[in-house]
Design a protein around this motif. Structure first.
Motif, PDB file in Angstrom:
ATOM      1  N   GLU A   1       4.086 -15.180   9.344  1.00 59.50           N
ATOM      2  CA  GLU A   1       3.596 -14.175  10.300  1.00 59.50           C
ATOM      3  C   GLU A   1       4.671 -13.161  10.711  1.00 59.50           C
ATOM      4  N   GLN A   2       5.749 -13.089   9.928  1.00 58.50           N
ATOM      5  CA  GLN A   2       6.769 -12.066  10.159  1.00 58.50           C
ATOM      6  C   GLN A   2       6.375 -10.790   9.429  1.00 58.50           C
ATOM      7  N   ALA A   3       6.587  -9.649  10.064  1.00 57.34           N
ATOM      8  CA  ALA A   3       6.278  -8.371   9.416  1.00 57.34           C
ATOM      9  C   ALA A   3       7.219  -8.160   8.241  1.00 57.34           C
ATOM     10  N   VAL A   4       6.647  -7.789   7.084  1.00 59.94           N
ATOM     11  CA  VAL A   4       7.461  -7.540   5.895  1.00 59.94           C
ATOM     12  C   VAL A   4       7.301  -6.116   5.377  1.00 59.94           C
ATOM     13  N   LEU A   5       6.203  -5.457   5.744  1.00 61.47           N
ATOM     14  CA  LEU A   5       5.951  -4.073   5.366  1.00 61.47           C
ATOM     15  C   LEU A   5       5.561  -3.287   6.601  1.00 61.47           C
ATOM     16  N   LYS A   6       5.939  -2.000   6.614  1.00 61.59           N
ATOM     17  CA  LYS A   6       5.646  -1.195   7.793  1.00 61.59           C
ATOM     18  C   LYS A   6       5.336   0.238   7.391  1.00 61.59           C
ATOM     19  N   TYR A   7       4.378   0.825   8.155  1.00 59.33           N
ATOM     20  CA  TYR A   7       4.032   2.234   7.989  1.00 59.33           C
ATOM     21  C   TYR A   7       3.704   2.779   9.371  1.00 59.33           C
ATOM     22  N   ASP A   8       4.581   3.630   9.905  1.00 60.72           N
ATOM     23  CA  ASP A   8       4.464   4.109  11.291  1.00 60.72           C
ATOM     24  C   ASP A   8       4.379   2.896  12.217  1.00 60.72           C
ATOM     25  N   ASP A   9       3.275   2.757  12.967  1.00 61.96           N
ATOM     26  CA  ASP A   9       3.147   1.621  13.889  1.00 61.96           C
ATOM     27  C   ASP A   9       2.315   0.488  13.300  1.00 61.96           C
ATOM     28  N   LYS A  10       2.034   0.535  11.985  1.00 58.99           N
ATOM     29  CA  LYS A  10       1.252  -0.511  11.335  1.00 58.99           C
ATOM     30  C   LYS A  10       2.174  -1.447  10.549  1.00 58.99           C
ATOM     31  N   SER A  11       1.849  -2.740  10.580  1.00 64.66           N
ATOM     32  CA  SER A  11       2.657  -3.735   9.878  1.00 64.66           C
ATOM     33  C   SER A  11       1.777  -4.624   9.024  1.00 64.66           C
TER      34      SER A  11
ATOM     35  N   SER B   1       3.580  -5.439  -5.756  1.00 67.66           N
ATOM     36  CA  SER B   1       3.510  -6.401  -4.659  1.00 67.66           C
ATOM     37  C   SER B   1       4.870  -7.021  -4.383  1.00 67.66           C
ATOM     38  N   LEU B   2       5.047  -7.432  -3.149  1.00 68.58           N
ATOM     39  CA  LEU B   2       6.253  -8.140  -2.716  1.00 68.58           C
ATOM     40  C   LEU B   2       6.058  -9.624  -2.995  1.00 68.58           C
ATOM     41  N   VAL B   3       7.020 -10.259  -3.642  1.00 69.80           N
ATOM     42  CA  VAL B   3       6.891 -11.664  -4.033  1.00 69.80           C
ATOM     43  C   VAL B   3       7.676 -12.537  -3.055  1.00 69.80           C
ATOM     44  N   ILE B   4       7.000 -13.526  -2.498  1.00 74.81           N
ATOM     45  CA  ILE B   4       7.620 -14.430  -1.528  1.00 74.81           C
ATOM     46  C   ILE B   4       7.498 -15.852  -2.048  1.00 74.81           C
ATOM     47  N   GLU B   5       8.632 -16.540  -2.138  1.00 76.11           N
ATOM     48  CA  GLU B   5       8.657 -17.930  -2.598  1.00 76.11           C
ATOM     49  C   GLU B   5       8.501 -18.857  -1.400  1.00 76.11           C
TER      50      GLU B   5
ATOM     51  N   PRO C   1       0.833  -1.215   0.000  1.00 76.01           N
ATOM     52  CA  PRO C   1       0.000   0.000   0.000  1.00 76.01           C
ATOM     53  C   PRO C   1       0.861   1.256   0.000  1.00 76.01           C
ATOM     54  N   GLU C   2       0.271   2.338  -0.434  1.00 77.69           N
ATOM     55  CA  GLU C   2       0.972   3.615  -0.471  1.00 77.69           C
ATOM     56  C   GLU C   2       1.462   3.987   0.930  1.00 77.69           C
ATOM     57  N   GLY C   3       2.709   4.386   1.036  1.00 80.14           N
ATOM     58  CA  GLY C   3       3.281   4.807   2.306  1.00 80.14           C
ATOM     59  C   GLY C   3       4.013   3.709   3.052  1.00 80.14           C
ATOM     60  N   TYR C   4       3.743   2.451   2.723  1.00 76.85           N
ATOM     61  CA  TYR C   4       4.400   1.335   3.410  1.00 76.85           C
ATOM     62  C   TYR C   4       5.804   1.106   2.856  1.00 76.85           C
ATOM     63  N   LYS C   5       6.727   0.734   3.744  1.00 76.07           N
ATOM     64  CA  LYS C   5       8.112   0.461   3.378  1.00 76.07           C
ATOM     65  C   LYS C   5       8.427  -1.018   3.575  1.00 76.07           C
ATOM     66  N   ILE C   6       9.218  -1.556   2.658  1.00 78.30           N
ATOM     67  CA  ILE C   6       9.667  -2.944   2.799  1.00 78.30           C
ATOM     68  C   ILE C   6      10.760  -2.983   3.868  1.00 78.30           C
ATOM     69  N   ILE C   7      10.608  -3.862   4.850  1.00 83.05           N
ATOM     70  CA  ILE C   7      11.552  -3.884   5.983  1.00 83.05           C
ATOM     71  C   ILE C   7      12.423  -5.143   5.989  1.00 83.05           C
ATOM     72  N   ILE C   8      12.413  -5.887   4.870  1.00 76.59           N
ATOM     73  CA  ILE C   8      13.310  -7.041   4.738  1.00 76.59           C
ATOM     74  C   ILE C   8      14.025  -6.922   3.392  1.00 76.59           C
ATOM     75  N   LYS C   9      15.137  -7.641   3.259  1.00 76.80           N
ATOM     76  CA  LYS C   9      15.977  -7.524   2.071  1.00 76.80           C
ATOM     77  C   LYS C   9      15.635  -8.599   1.051  1.00 76.80           C
ATOM     78  N   ASN C  10      15.984  -8.325  -0.197  1.00 81.76           N
ATOM     79  CA  ASN C  10      15.806  -9.308  -1.252  1.00 81.76           C
ATOM     80  C   ASN C  10      16.641 -10.552  -0.954  1.00 81.76           C
ATOM     81  N   ASN C  11      16.080 -11.732  -1.229  1.00 80.84           N
ATOM     82  CA  ASN C  11      16.690 -13.040  -0.967  1.00 80.84           C
ATOM     83  C   ASN C  11      16.761 -13.409   0.513  1.00 80.84           C
ATOM     84  N   GLU C  12      16.204 -12.561   1.356  1.00 85.45           N
ATOM     85  CA  GLU C  12      16.221 -12.867   2.783  1.00 85.45           C
ATOM     86  C   GLU C  12      15.175 -13.934   3.107  1.00 85.45           C
TER      87      GLU C  12
END
Length: 389
Positions: free
Chosen positions: A49-59, A84-88, A33-44
């Motif tokens: 249930e791990q947070a992968v996107l964050k916006y202020d206090d929302k995950s 979208s973030l792609v997860i294998e 969504p607009e404003g959300y930042k990716i908080i994990i690295k590529n190939n990580e």
């Protein structure tokens, strides 16, 4: 008040009695969504249930464990391209930390309750904490859907526990759980078990359309005075998501949807992993019996036709229908007045069709006018798109 339409049983679809699972897609796609930042690295490597996107206090959390393999802009939501973030998937469903179950979820303070459901995305709409009435919608929104009914049947104990806990936390005296009076899966079950929860009042509503829409249901459950004093509204899916957040600190990762239509051999309710695609779901769960089909989401009567199977299954998808194209042709209006007489909010669809500047802000997007029109006029082209609860 109940001036709506009963859908003939012969027109409804038979649903398999068991819930099917589609919980191991090769990949999932998490919309950014607009404003959300990716908080994990590529190939990580990440956990379920791990947070992968964050916006202020929302995950936003991953529905699977696996590896981040990049970003895609080729997937759609409601016919619109999204990033979208792609997860294998590694198919391990590994969770970094399993939280113990809270024995009494009604013991949370109001502040704790608010923080937990926000943290785990269990409910993202505003809650009226001054309300005197709480309404839980256990009615499938479309007469051809069964996901809500199946969810209640499978998790009735958890749902009743959560409703009771929420009403205690929010100090609500009048709590109503509404289900369809023809919902044979649940009428007897809930009637026998709801006595354990004297604060929950079970209300059986008639099997008419569009009683499952929020605005229509509320007007048929509570008085104008109660409505003015304030109410809190949840769907059964909301309640189940809140239960998982309060009980296990678990975010939404999957949901029940109806998978049906005359183009497939078996109609079913599927527990599907969020972030899967329609294409993968259909390949895994459907035996196609008629190739010339189109796909409609969120109801046969009010639903939206999907232009691409590369559509992400998000939390607001309730149903997927694979239907063969019908050759019914629009005819000239015969001025029967059915569309106006049956409109649940008193609009005149014929007038709106003929007067492009006419106001239709009150339209629910239920599609009833199109469904009952003997001339097969598609009023949905001229009215609001369906709105989600």
């Amino acid at each position: 008040m109940l001036n709506n339409v009963s859908v003939k049983e012969s027109k409804k679809v038979a649903i398999a009695s068991d819930v099917h699972d589609f919980l191991n897609p090769d990949r999932v796609y998490v919309p950014i969504p607009e404003g959300y930042k990716i908080i994990i690295k590529n190939n990580e490597l990440i956990n379920k249930e791990q947070a992968v996107l964050k916006y202020d206090d929302k995950s936003i959390y991953s529905p699977i464990s696996g590896r981040i393999i990049g970003i895609s802009d080729s997937l759609c939501i409601k016919n619109q391209k999204v990033v979208s973030l792609v997860i294998e998937n590694d198919y391990r469903e590994h969770v970094a930390k399993r939280h113990g179950c809270v024995k009494n979820i009604g013991s949370y303070t109001l502040e704790e309750f608010t923080n937990i459901i926000a943290k785990y995305n269990a409910y993202d709409k505003e809650i009226n904490y001054e309300a005197e009435t709480m309404i839980i919608n256990g009615v499938d929104k479309d007469p051809f859907e069964k996901a809500t009914s199946f969810l209640i049947d499978k998790y009735s104990a958890q749902i009743l526990e959560a409703i009771d806990a929420i009403s205690n936390i929010l100090k609500i005296d009048n709590t109503i759980l509404a289900i369809n009076n023809n919902d044979s899966l649940n009428v007897l079950n809930l009637t026998n078990n709801i006595g354990t929860y004297p604060n929950i009042h079970l209300k059986l509503v008639p099997d008419i359309y569009p009683i499952g829409f929020k605005e229509v249901l509320i007007k048929n459950l509570i008085s104008k005075r109660q409505e003015e004093k304030g109410y809190i509204y949840f769907t059964v899916m909301d309640i189940f998501n809140i239960y998982n957040a309060l009980k296990r600190q678990k975010p939404k990762t999957e949901k029940f949807i109806t998978l049906s239509g005359d183009a497939i051999s078996e109609n079913m309710v599927v527990n599907v992993k969020l972030g899967s695609t329609l294409n993968d779901l259909i390949k895994d769960c459907c035996e196609i019996v008629k190739e010339n089909y189109f796909v409609v989401i969120n109801g046969l009567i009010a639903g939206t036709t999907i232009e691409s199977l590369n559509t992400i299954i998000t939390d607001d998808i309730r149903s997927v229908f694979l239907c063969t194209r019908q050759k019914e042709k629009e005819q000239v209006c015969i001025n029967c007045g059915l569309c106006t007489n049956k409109c649940p909010v008193g609009l005149n669809p014929k007038y709106i069709k003929e007067h492009r500047k006419a106001s239709f802000e009150a339209c629910l997007g239920c599609g009833l006018c199109t469904y009952i029109c003997p001339s097969k006029i598609n009023f949905k082209k001229y009215l609001n798109e369906p709105r989600e609860d």
